[in-house]
Design an enzyme around this catalytic site. Structure first.
Site, PDB file in Angstrom:
ATOM      1  N   GLU A 154       3.402   9.868   0.173  1.00 29.43           N
ATOM      2  CA  GLU A 154       2.710   9.465  -1.020  1.00 29.43           C
ATOM      3  C   GLU A 154       3.230  10.261  -2.442  1.00 29.43           C
ATOM      4  OE1 GLU A 154       0.735   6.834  -0.784  1.00 29.43           O
ATOM      5  OE2 GLU A 154       1.082   7.563   1.599  1.00 29.43           O
ATOM      6  N   HIS A 206       5.993   7.687  -4.221  1.00 33.51           N
ATOM      7  CA  HIS A 206       5.470   6.527  -5.025  1.00 33.51           C
ATOM      8  C   HIS A 206       5.264   7.563  -5.729  1.00 33.51           C
ATOM      9  CE1 HIS A 206       4.949   3.270  -2.136  1.00 33.51           C
ATOM     10  NE2 HIS A 206       4.212   4.397  -1.108  1.00 33.51           N
ATOM     11  N   ALA A 221      -6.860  -7.343   3.933  1.00 38.81           N
ATOM     12  CA  ALA A 221      -7.349  -6.169   1.950  1.00 38.81           C
ATOM     13  C   ALA A 221      -7.025  -5.270   1.477  1.00 38.81           C
ATOM     14  CB  ALA A 221      -8.470  -5.764   3.049  1.00 38.81           C
TER      15      ALA A 221
END
Length: 791
Positions: free
Chosen positions: A572, A575, A706
């Protein structure tokens, strides 16, 4: 993962990564992907994956007032009618104190609640509609008269909607859900109205056709091309009747994706197993028992302890994983596995009909746009084509299959030698347990025994030290500077080598099953932007948030992490780095904006490789009590175990990517095959053990139903090729040569991290690597190179 998908997991194997490899993507990203926010989730093996804010007034002051976010700051050209509309909104007494409509330095996460959503969003949309009307009247094919006012409109909606969407992901309540559901159609209607604006579309085309086109920077050309292509993909070329049908489809898809993710969250929360007999949990480590007892205390069992119980098991990852890995009680493993596998597949929370309707509407949307299937629509804004994606998946599948078959034979043989009754009938709730036992036997590594060496504070210190070495940045705590949504959330300032702030980020590390979506993701809060800079500043600084769901502190111990959780944090952070270290000042292509979806995982997966780098690992692996560094022999075992069951983990990811492509290319909604038939058919070539007939993993596959990964889950593997090759540049330079590592890191920062969506990702990669990407480093890292050569 970039937040665009709450991450769902169908089994432990989904959660565990292939030895190299959102969610929950904010559903606000169904339209105009380069302008409206996306977030990026981890692949299913890990745990699951907004946009723009302001810089300080000076490098020494903590005041951010010079760059405050002002939702109603009108552009100079605003007409008196538009200004009057704004005034009528702002002057309403009930709105004057609404935190969604106030100027702020950082989002007021601590003061926004459900009661603010309906009036705040409606007032904002009214204001933005007035601005859009004014833009359409005055638009000219120039940057100041088109792109800059457009960015302001997009930014205001992105930041405010991103705020409430984020709170829904991390601090969910029935009231907040209902409020968002009420205003969501109005928000989508405005996005469609903006995306289908003929005056704006024609102005972009005029820029592209003008004599000055060749003089525009590459970033500006990319921005214009993306806007034109996205306008077509959002239905601007359709006649009125078809466009109305298209818009109805988009509205319905938005509702369905929200309902899908809510069902997954509710189904995950619904399962609780109370255990009072210690024999039932034999084999589970103290860390898991402490977590289970903590859960029991929270449910009213005030005297629960790790030693004596009672214990409550849930389907949240920190609870689910230890059961599958360590519980000797096979019946317990089966019960928990089946519960996890069948989430959101029955009763009021059944996602089956929702999936069918989503696939049906996506196909209808594709047909309206002139495509054969939805995968072609998805690929229109990606690096790959349907054919190239399928080709890569098959190449990797062929390289992984024999190794995965051998993995299973090794597992059965080991279990048989241990006298396991299930050795000849090994099934899904056995493989993770016996894999852990085989790994312990083969490498003398017990993941639970590693936990004391990976305390969260040390891991973050080591991660920040690595970032300084590679990219020349300093990261320091800035807690108290920005409001947070939970007391466990940390806030950090990122500085360049001169000590100037260049970005900020939030970090929300711990699992909170009652209110927080599962998985891990990074998302934007605000992006870097020249246009959105306030007076006295040249550019607005980017702000991100990183969200994980790792094991929380238990008792007086800090959060002690599994190695997989360490990898997830590095992922993460990769990112976040691409968002925060961008040098693009054009807000619509800064950071992760406008990067092709199958390239966004490059920095995240690249960062994971450093978890196996000796100096990096030794800097974070310090015993939380003694300070002792991880023993050298344990590091060597950990490194050797990196390719353990690589074929199996790779195949698992390929199964997810393959079923995703199949559902979005060949599946016919309402036809002879059900979605579960497709899953079973794909599994014949991608699972050594066939799935159970009642397998309902699709009902919690949030990435594609989703999030932003519809017909795009292959992106993890596509980007894995890029990231492994990028890391091999550091291997070529010499990982022990600190000077070479720093030079290569600076080159990585100046290309992969800095150029954002302003340059085609293949060009960016070639600029960094000096050549086009090769799959060889990925196969080598996974120990599958020989298999590939013979395939």
């Amino acid at each position: 993962m970039l937040m665009a998908t709450p991450t769902s997991r169908a089994s432990l194997n989904l959660l565990r990564r292939s030895p190299k490899p959102k969610y929950f993507s904010s559903s606000s990203c169904h339209f105009r992907p380069s302008t409206f926010r996306k977030s990026y989730p981890c692949p299913i093996w890990s745990s699951s994956f907004s946009f723009c804010l302001p810089p300080p007034r000076s490098t020494t002051s903590t005041s951010l007032s010079s760059s405050s976010f002002r939702p109603f700051s009108s552009p100079p050209s605003m007409s008196s009618a538009a200004a009057a509309a704004v005034e009528s909104v702002v002057s309403d007494e009930t709105l004057s104190s609404n935190p969604l409509l106030q100027d702020f330095d950082f989002p007021p996460f601590d003061s926004v609640d459900a009661s603010h959503v309906r009036p705040g969003i409606r007032a904002l949309l009214q204001h933005l509609e007035a601005e859009l009307e004014e833009l359409e009247k005055s638009v000219e094919p120039t940057w100041p008269k088109l792109v800059e006012p457009l960015e302001k409109i997009v930014d205001r909606l992105t930041v405010v909607w991103g705020m409430i969407n984020h709170l829904k992901a991390v601090k969910d309540t029935p009231e907040l859900r209902a409020a968002i559901e009420d205003v969501q159609p109005e928000k989508v209607k405005f996005q469609l109205r903006l995306g289908q604006s003929k005056p704006i579309y024609n102005a972009f085309k005029a820029i592209r056709e003008s004599p000055d086109w060749s003089s525009l920077s590459e970033a500006r050309q990319r921005l214009v091309e993306a806007q034109i292509k996205e306008a077509v993909l959002i239905g601007i070329a359709l006649d009125d009747e078809k466009r109305e049908e298209f818009n109805k489809i988009e509205q319905e898809l938005e509702k369905l994706s929200h309902k899908f993710s809510e069902n997954v969250l509710d189904a995950t929360k619904k399962f609780e197993k109370l255990i009072t007999d210690k024999k039932e949990i034999e084999g589970l480590p103290p860390s898991a028992l402490g977590l289970f007892a903590q859960a029991a205390v929270s449910k009213g069992h005030e005297n629960a302890t790790a030693e004596n119980g009672p214990w409550i098991i849930t389907l949240d990852a920190p609870s689910y994983l230890p059961v599958m890995q360590h519980a000797k009680n096979r019946a317990l493993r089966e019960e928990v596995y089946r519960a996890y596998l069948s989430r959101a597949s029955s009763g009021d929370l059944d996602n089956t009909a929702i999936i069918d309707q989503i696939l049906k509407l996506r196909l209808e949307k594709a047909k309206l746009l002139g495509y054969n299937n939805y995968a072609e629509v998805s690929m229109a804004m990606k690096m790959a084509t349907v054919e190239k994606a399928a080709e890569l998946l098959e190449k990797l599948r062929s390289a992984s299959w024999d190794a995965a078959v051998q993995d299973m034979e090794d597992l059965k043989s080991f279990a048989k030698n241990q006298g396991a009754a299930e050795s000849d009938s090994m099934t899904h709730w056995d493989t993770t347990f016996w894999s852990e036992r085989l790994r312990e036997s083969k490498y003398d590594i017990n993941e639970e025994e590693l936990r004391p060496y990976f305390s969260l504070p040390k891991v973050m210190d080591g991660l920040f030290s690595l970032a300084k070495t590679l990219f020349g940045i300093d990261i320091e705590p800035a807690d108290g500077l920005a409001p947070v949504w939970n007391n466990d959330v940390r806030f950090y300032r990122v500085k360049d080598s001169s000590g100037n702030p260049i970005a900020y980020f939030y970090f929300d590390p711990y699992s909170r099953p009652s209110e927080k979506r599962g998985g891990a993701w990074m998302d934007e809060v605000v992006s870097r932007s020249r246009v959105m800079a306030q007076k006295g500043s040249s550019v607005r600084l980017p702000v991100a948030h990183m969200v994980c769901n790792q094991t929380p502190p238990v008792g007086d111990k800090p959060s002690l992490m599994t190695f997989r959780e360490v990898e997830t944090v590095f992922h993460e952070f990769g990112h976040a780095l691409q968002h925060m270290l961008t040098k693009q000042d054009e807000g619509l292509v800064a950071g992760i904006r406008n990067i092709e979806w199958d390239a966004v995982e490059l920095p995240s997966q690249f960062m994971e490789n450093w978890c196996y780098h000796r100096d990096t690992l030794m800097s974070i692996a310090k015993h939380y009590e003694t300070g002792e560094t991880l023993p050298e022999e344990v590091y060597k075992k950990l490194l050797a175990a990196r390719t353990f069951r690589a074929g199996s983990f790779s195949l698992r990811q390929l199964k997810f990517a393959s079923v995703d492509l199949e559902l979005h290319t060949k599946y016919v909604p309402g036809g002879p095959e059900s979605i579960y038939d497709v899953d079973q058919r794909v599994s014949v070539k991608t699972q050594v053990i066939p799935p159970l007939p009642e397998d309902r993993f699709l009902c919690s596959f949030s990435h594609i139903f989703a999030g932003g990964y519809a017909a795009g889950y292959y992106s993890y593997k596509w980007a894995e090729v890029l990231s492994a090759d990028a890391f091999s540049a550091f291997e070529d330079a010499g990982l022990d040569d600190i000077k070479a590592v720093k030079e290569t890191g600076q080159r990585f920062r100046n290309t992969i991290l800095a150029l954002g969506g302003g340059k085609a990702p293949l060009k960016v990669f070639v600029e960094f690597r000096g050549r086009e990407p090769s799959p060889e480093p990925l196969l080598r890292h996974n120990g599958l190179l020989a298999a590939s050569a013979s395939a």
